[in-house]
Design an enzyme around this catalytic site. Structure first.
Site, PDB file in Angstrom:
ATOM      1  CE  LYS A  56       0.891  -0.295  -8.111  1.00 53.13           C
ATOM      2  NZ  LYS A  56       2.047   0.558  -8.505  1.00 53.13           N
ATOM      3  CB  VAL A  98      -0.376  -3.929  -4.681  1.00 56.82           C
ATOM      4  CG1 VAL A  98      -0.075  -5.146  -5.534  1.00 56.82           C
ATOM      5  CG2 VAL A  98       0.104  -2.662  -5.371  1.00 56.82           C
ATOM      6  CD  GLU A 121      -3.016   1.005   2.177  1.00 57.26           C
ATOM      7  OE1 GLU A 121      -3.027   0.047   2.981  1.00 57.26           O
ATOM      8  OE2 GLU A 121      -3.956   1.799   2.030  1.00 57.26           O
ATOM      9  CG  ASP A 135      10.228   4.425  -6.878  1.00 56.40           C
ATOM     10  OD1 ASP A 135      11.136   4.665  -6.057  1.00 56.40           O
ATOM     11  OD2 ASP A 135       9.065   4.142  -6.545  1.00 56.40           O
ATOM     12  CG  PHE A 185       0.728   7.865  -5.671  1.00 56.52           C
ATOM     13  CD1 PHE A 185       0.124   9.097  -5.861  1.00 56.52           C
ATOM     14  CD2 PHE A 185       2.002   7.835  -5.132  1.00 56.52           C
ATOM     15  CE1 PHE A 185       0.779  10.269  -5.540  1.00 56.52           C
ATOM     16  CE2 PHE A 185       2.665   9.005  -4.817  1.00 56.52           C
ATOM     17  CZ  PHE A 185       2.048  10.224  -5.010  1.00 56.52           C
TER      18      PHE A 185
HETATM   19  P1  ADP Z   1       3.402   0.391  -4.771  1.00 54.44           P
HETATM   20  O1  ADP Z   1       4.865   0.470  -4.432  1.00 54.44           O
HETATM   21  O2  ADP Z   1       2.907   1.561  -5.526  1.00 54.44           O
HETATM   22  O3  ADP Z   1       2.570   0.029  -3.584  1.00 54.44           O
HETATM   23  P2  ADP Z   1       4.123  -1.902  -6.450  1.00 54.44           P
HETATM   24  O4  ADP Z   1       3.778  -1.977  -7.897  1.00 54.44           O
HETATM   25  O5  ADP Z   1       5.552  -1.655  -6.107  1.00 54.44           O
HETATM   26  O6  ADP Z   1       3.160  -0.826  -5.780  1.00 54.44           O
HETATM   27  O7  ADP Z   1       3.645  -3.265  -5.756  1.00 54.44           O
HETATM   28  C1  ADP Z   1       3.629  -3.419  -4.354  1.00 54.44           C
HETATM   29  C2  ADP Z   1       4.092  -4.801  -3.969  1.00 54.44           C
HETATM   30  O8  ADP Z   1       3.249  -5.782  -4.549  1.00 54.44           O
HETATM   31  C3  ADP Z   1       5.480  -5.150  -4.459  1.00 54.44           C
HETATM   32  O9  ADP Z   1       6.489  -4.719  -3.585  1.00 54.44           O
HETATM   33  C4  ADP Z   1       5.424  -6.659  -4.566  1.00 54.44           C
HETATM   34  O10 ADP Z   1       5.647  -7.237  -3.297  1.00 54.44           O
HETATM   35  C5  ADP Z   1       3.997  -6.914  -4.964  1.00 54.44           C
HETATM   36  N1  ADP Z   1       3.856  -7.074  -6.420  1.00 54.44           N
HETATM   37  C6  ADP Z   1       3.624  -6.106  -7.343  1.00 54.44           C
HETATM   38  N2  ADP Z   1       3.550  -6.603  -8.587  1.00 54.44           N
HETATM   39  C7  ADP Z   1       3.717  -7.939  -8.474  1.00 54.44           C
HETATM   40  C8  ADP Z   1       3.723  -9.046  -9.411  1.00 54.44           C
HETATM   41  N3  ADP Z   1       3.536  -8.868 -10.732  1.00 54.44           N
HETATM   42  N4  ADP Z   1       3.908 -10.282  -8.921  1.00 54.44           N
HETATM   43  C9  ADP Z   1       4.086 -10.492  -7.594  1.00 54.44           C
HETATM   44  N5  ADP Z   1       4.094  -9.514  -6.678  1.00 54.44           N
HETATM   45  C10 ADP Z   1       3.907  -8.241  -7.089  1.00 54.44           C
END
Ligand code: ADP
Ligand code: MG
Length: 352
Positions: free
Chosen positions: A55, A36, A30, A167, A33
């Site tokens: 997401k 997930v 989380e 990032d 923005f």
């Molecule tokens: P945010 O940083 O904006 O919260 P992210 O895109 O970095 O969103 O996703 C958050 C977390 O979700 C990641 O750190 C990872 O642990 C998990 N995650 C995101 N995309 C995937 C994916 N395609 N497969 C598995 N885990 C994922």
């Protein structure tokens, strides 16, 4: 024009989804923005195809969908496999963007780095088995080399497409169990200079722990927010002048550093390191001179690892973490660095 036709035809034949197709599972992350979740398809809850990540994003989700679509067409292997993105406005007053990816695996590089077993835990993931070999610097260096190479490979794909991620950090690097390689995730802060999408850096999105000293990726003389056609005409020149891709290289250098030095893996120690480096005018060699004479066994071991093979690892590291963007290697140039001449892990030479 052909690109548009292709994109359109591709979209026609790809499956489309809506909100009700998904069953929400565990929350994976989380940020400010978006949230997930791990999700499954309501119709195929137990099939491999149904193992997905969702997401729910705010207004920035639109850019993230655009970036993911572009990556899928131009450099699919660099990032997590994107399935679909759409605008969801059925219940809430504020619209939400929903983005769907294949579930790549359980571990980010951040998770793996936090383990006492790093980098051997990564070796096991990549090779699919525990190697019955003595542990030591040489072996650790081989594993770290393989990780850095996979990262640079993914970055080179993005940069060649014209995308700067902005990032890059261990939290945004996922180990893909399917391909047994690291892939980049989270294009929420990415920018595509060739088309002028998200042209003004959202500097408030940048993570200060991994950000290069140039806060603004484009120089301040760069005209702000040109319309798309202007940006298309200008951007190759701007790319040459400002080398915005080198921002990601700096962040990757910091990850390299964290892999070599266990003592720099926590947030606090990284922040403290950044302060020290700033005091040394971002000169890693100067930093080494100040810390090495009075450093403990752990730090010394990190320098020893980087000094293997005539200090070729240290040479690469210092070519990535530099104050001036134009003095940093590009991802492509870094991949050609002699640090990678020696064989990495076996799996890599088989797969690539
Ligand atoms: P945010 O940083 O904006 O919260 P992210 O895109 O970095 O969103 O996703 C958050 C977390 O979700 C990641 O750190 C990872 O642990 C998990 N995650 C995101 N995309 C995937 C994916 N395609 N497969 C598995 N885990 C994922
Ligand atoms: Mg993230």
């Amino acid at each position: 024009f052909d690109m548009f036709v292709l994109a359109f035809v591709e979209r026609l034949f790809r499956p489309t989804f809506r909100k009700d197709d998904f069953v929400l599972g565990k929350k994976l992350g989380e940020g400010s923005f978006g949230v997930v979740y791990r999700v499954t398809l309501a119709k195929k809850p137990s099939s491999k195809e149904g193992d997905l990540v969702l997401k729910k994003a705010t207004e920035y989700g639109a850019v993230e969908i655009w970036m993911n679509e572009r990556v899928r067409r131009a450099c699919a292997n660099s990032c997590a496999d994107f399935v679909y993105g759409f605008l969801e406005r059925s219940t809430k007053k504020t619209p939400e963007y929903w983005l769907i990816w294949r579930f790549e695996g359980d571990a980010t590089l951040a998770d793996l780095l936090q383990s006492r077993d790093f980098p051997y835990n990564v070796e096991t993931l990549i090779l699919g088995e525990v190697q019955d070999l003595p542990k030591g610097l040489e072996r650790e260096n081989k594993i770290i080399q393989t990780i850095i190479r996979q990262l640079l490979f993914a970055l080179d794909g993005l940069h060649s497409t014209g995308i700067v991620h902005r990032d890059i950090k261990p939290q945004n690097i996922i180990f893909s169990e399917g391909s047994r390689t690291f892939k980049i995730i989270d294009l929420g802060a990415a920018t595509d200079l060739r088309v002028g999408i998200n042209y003004i850096p959202k500097e408030f999105l940048l993570d200060p722990r991994y950000a290069a000293p140039e806060q603004y990726i484009m120089s301040t003389q760069t005209p702000s927010a040109p319309s798309a056609p202007v940006a298309t005409a200008l951007s190759p020149v701007l790319w040459q002048l400002n080398l915005p891709d080198r921002f990601d290289i700096y962040s990757t250098g910091l990850i390299f550093l964290q892999m070599a030095f266990p003592g720099l893996r926590s947030d606090n120690s990284l922040i403290q390191f950044n302060r020290q480096l700033k005091r040394c005018d971002y000169d890693l060699v100067a930093w080494r001179k100040t810390v090495e004479p009075r450093c403990g066994a752990e730090l010394r071991r990190g320098f020893e690892l980087l000094d293997l093979d005539g200090g070729i690892g240290w040479e690469l590291l210092t070519s990535m973490v530099r104050y001036k963007a134009r003095q940093r290697l590009s991802a492509k140039a870094a991949l050609a660095h002699p640090y990678f001449d020696k064989e990495g892990l076996l799996a890599l030479s088989i797969m690539q």
